[in-house]
Design a protein around this motif. Structure first.
Motif, short mmCIF file in Angstrom:
data_model
loop_
_atom_site.label_atom_id
_atom_site.label_comp_id
_atom_site.label_asym_id
_atom_site.label_seq_id
_atom_site.Cartn_x
_atom_site.Cartn_y
_atom_site.Cartn_z
N LEU A 11 38.06 4.06 49.73
CA LEU A 11 39.02 3.92 50.07
C LEU A 11 38.93 5.12 48.71
O LEU A 11 39.97 6.03 48.56
N ALA A 12 37.81 5.18 47.92
CA ALA A 12 37.60 6.28 46.70
C ALA A 12 38.48 7.95 47.71
O ALA A 12 38.69 8.52 47.11
N ALA A 13 38.08 7.85 48.37
CA ALA A 13 37.75 8.87 49.41
C ALA A 13 39.61 9.52 49.75
O ALA A 13 40.78 10.91 49.94
N GLY A 14 39.83 8.50 50.45
CA GLY A 14 41.40 8.05 51.00
C GLY A 14 41.95 8.71 48.91
O GLY A 14 42.97 9.64 49.56
N ALA A 15 42.26 7.86 48.21
CA ALA A 15 42.52 7.94 47.79
C ALA A 15 42.88 9.19 46.63
O ALA A 15 43.80 10.10 46.60
N HIS A 16 41.63 10.33 46.72
CA HIS A 16 41.00 11.43 46.87
C HIS A 16 42.05 12.85 47.41
O HIS A 16 42.83 13.91 46.63
N ALA A 17 42.22 12.49 48.52
CA ALA A 17 42.51 13.27 49.51
C ALA A 17 44.51 12.76 49.16
O ALA A 17 44.65 14.25 49.63
N THR A 18 44.82 12.08 48.78
CA THR A 18 46.60 12.04 48.68
C THR A 18 47.05 12.82 47.71
O THR A 18 47.71 11.86 47.29
N GLY A 19 46.23 12.76 46.51
CA GLY A 19 46.19 13.12 45.09
C GLY A 19 46.26 11.67 44.22
O GLY A 19 46.82 11.99 43.33
N ARG A 20 46.38 10.21 44.68
CA ARG A 20 45.97 9.82 43.91
C ARG A 20 44.71 9.34 42.93
O ARG A 20 43.65 8.77 42.63
N THR A 21 44.79 10.24 41.36
CA THR A 21 43.59 10.54 40.88
C THR A 21 43.30 9.15 40.03
O THR A 21 41.98 9.09 40.59
N SER A 22 43.83 8.77 39.68
CA SER A 22 43.40 7.57 38.84
C SER A 22 43.04 6.52 39.72
O SER A 22 41.78 5.85 38.76
N THR A 23 43.45 6.45 40.66
CA THR A 23 42.53 5.25 41.82
C THR A 23 41.14 5.86 41.76
O THR A 23 40.74 4.53 42.16
N ALA A 24 41.51 7.32 42.85
CA ALA A 24 40.13 7.62 43.33
C ALA A 24 39.06 7.57 41.82
O ALA A 24 37.78 7.30 42.69
N THR A 25 39.63 8.17 40.54
CA THR A 25 38.76 7.88 40.05
C THR A 25 37.72 6.51 39.60
O THR A 25 36.73 6.02 39.61
N ALA A 26 38.54 5.18 39.28
CA ALA A 26 39.00 4.50 39.16
C ALA A 26 37.50 3.44 40.26
O ALA A 26 36.99 2.72 40.24
N LEU A 27 37.40 3.73 41.14
CA LEU A 27 36.99 3.71 42.60
C LEU A 27 35.86 4.37 42.38
O LEU A 27 34.79 3.77 43.37
N LYS A 28 35.39 4.80 42.01
CA LYS A 28 34.16 7.07 42.12
C LYS A 28 33.53 5.90 40.90
O LYS A 28 31.82 5.47 41.18
N CYS A 29 33.77 5.40 40.06
CA CYS A 29 32.66 4.73 39.08
C CYS A 29 32.28 3.03 39.61
O CYS A 29 31.04 3.19 38.98
N SER A 30 33.37 2.08 40.20
CA SER A 30 32.81 0.78 40.42
C SER A 30 31.90 1.13 41.48
O SER A 30 31.24 0.08 41.44
#
Length: 300
Positions: A42-61
């Protein structure tokens, strides 16, 4: 009423030995590994679609989850050196060996993705680590099901076809729950869709496992396992429904739905673990299905 038959070996011991794994360590390891692996996807999907805050949260989790999962595994092994010893050889036919190498490869990738997202440095390297972690993520989420099903424990082994699907669905529910709880409302559309799909897949996989298990399915619906799996069903359904109906409008609803999904996923893993222990401790769940299969072969 005829008393329940007792099936024991010549020494008065159960037919198979129940795993010596501790529930807190190994069931927690199952849950945390699933959260980490699905979270990276899900982090990769958020990263690719510009959802930066969600991507960062998922990467850290994902980094936190895989770190805790590794610590739980090492704690159950008893000594850190034993984890290192598992990396001395690569045995493709051993789920434990493959899983150890998966963790060893996935952990640094999850770490690189999280550090790059937090610091803003080396964005290309961080993007590459994010993509590579996402490629390994499904295997990290599912391999623990293969590990459990590769044992002689009836409640796990007899559901070897369905257990990986159940674990993947549960992991997706946990990761989408983390995205809902930690990410902003404006970015949680994909996570809400993932939560609904994961809840549906979770229910379908559980029903399919029931059909495959036959009488052993009793262990999934009675005792501690039954309570946990029923709680998982309620929490996962409520979390998915709450995210679909209210998660896109209310931050509080999104957070509550996300926490319910996380709790439901944890209850699924601990429930399946408890069912396995119960099925190993009662010899009937080993002997009766074996006799039924033998009789079916003879009749055929």
């Amino acid at each position: 009423m005829v008393p329940r038959a007792e099936f024991r070996d010549y020494y008065g011991r159960p037919v198979i030995k129940a795993p010596a794994w501790q529930a807190r360590d190994i069931a927690g390891y199952f849950f945390l590994g699933g959260l980490a692996g699905a979270g990276s996807v899900l982090a990769a999907g958020a990263h690719a679609t510009g959802r930066t805050s969600t991507a960062t949260a998922l990467k850290c989790s994902s980094l936190g989850a895989v770190s805790l999962a590794t610590a739980a595994l090492i704690h159950d092994l008893g000594r850190p050196a034993r984890f290192g010893n598992m990396l001395r050889v690569m045995k493709p036919t051993s789920p434990m060996s493959v899983g150890s190498w998966l963790l060893a490869g996935y952990g640094p990738l999850a770490g690189g993705a999280a550090v790059s997202a937090l610091t803003g440095r080396l964005p290309r390297t961080g993007a590459a680590a994010t993509g590579a972690a996402a490629l390994l993520g499904p295997a990290v989420a599912a391999y623990t099901a293969v590990l459990a099903a590769d044992t002689a424990v009836p409640a796990w082994h007899d559901a070897y076809r369905e257990l990986p699907y159940l674990f993947c669905a549960s992991a997706t529910a946990a990761a989408s729950g983390m995205a809902l709880a930690a990410g902003p409302v404006r970015e949680n559309g994909p996570a809400r869709c993932a939560a609904v799909l994961a809840a549906a897949a979770d229910a379908a996989a559980e029903k399919a496992a029931d059909r495959s298990l036959g009488m052993v399915a009793e262990t999934w619906h009675t005792g501690r396992a039954g309570r946990l799996i029923r709680a998982a069903r309620v929490l996962t359904t409520a979390g998915a429904a709450g995210s679909a109906l209210f998660g896109g409008r209310s931050r509080a609803a999104a957070c509550a739905s996300g926490l319910a999904l996380l709790a439901g996923s944890a209850c699924t893993r601990f429930g399946v673990f408890a069912a396995g222990i119960a099925s190993a401790e009662d010899p009937a769940y080993t002997v009766v299905p074996q006799r039924e299969r033998t009789a079916a072969r003879q009749d055929g």
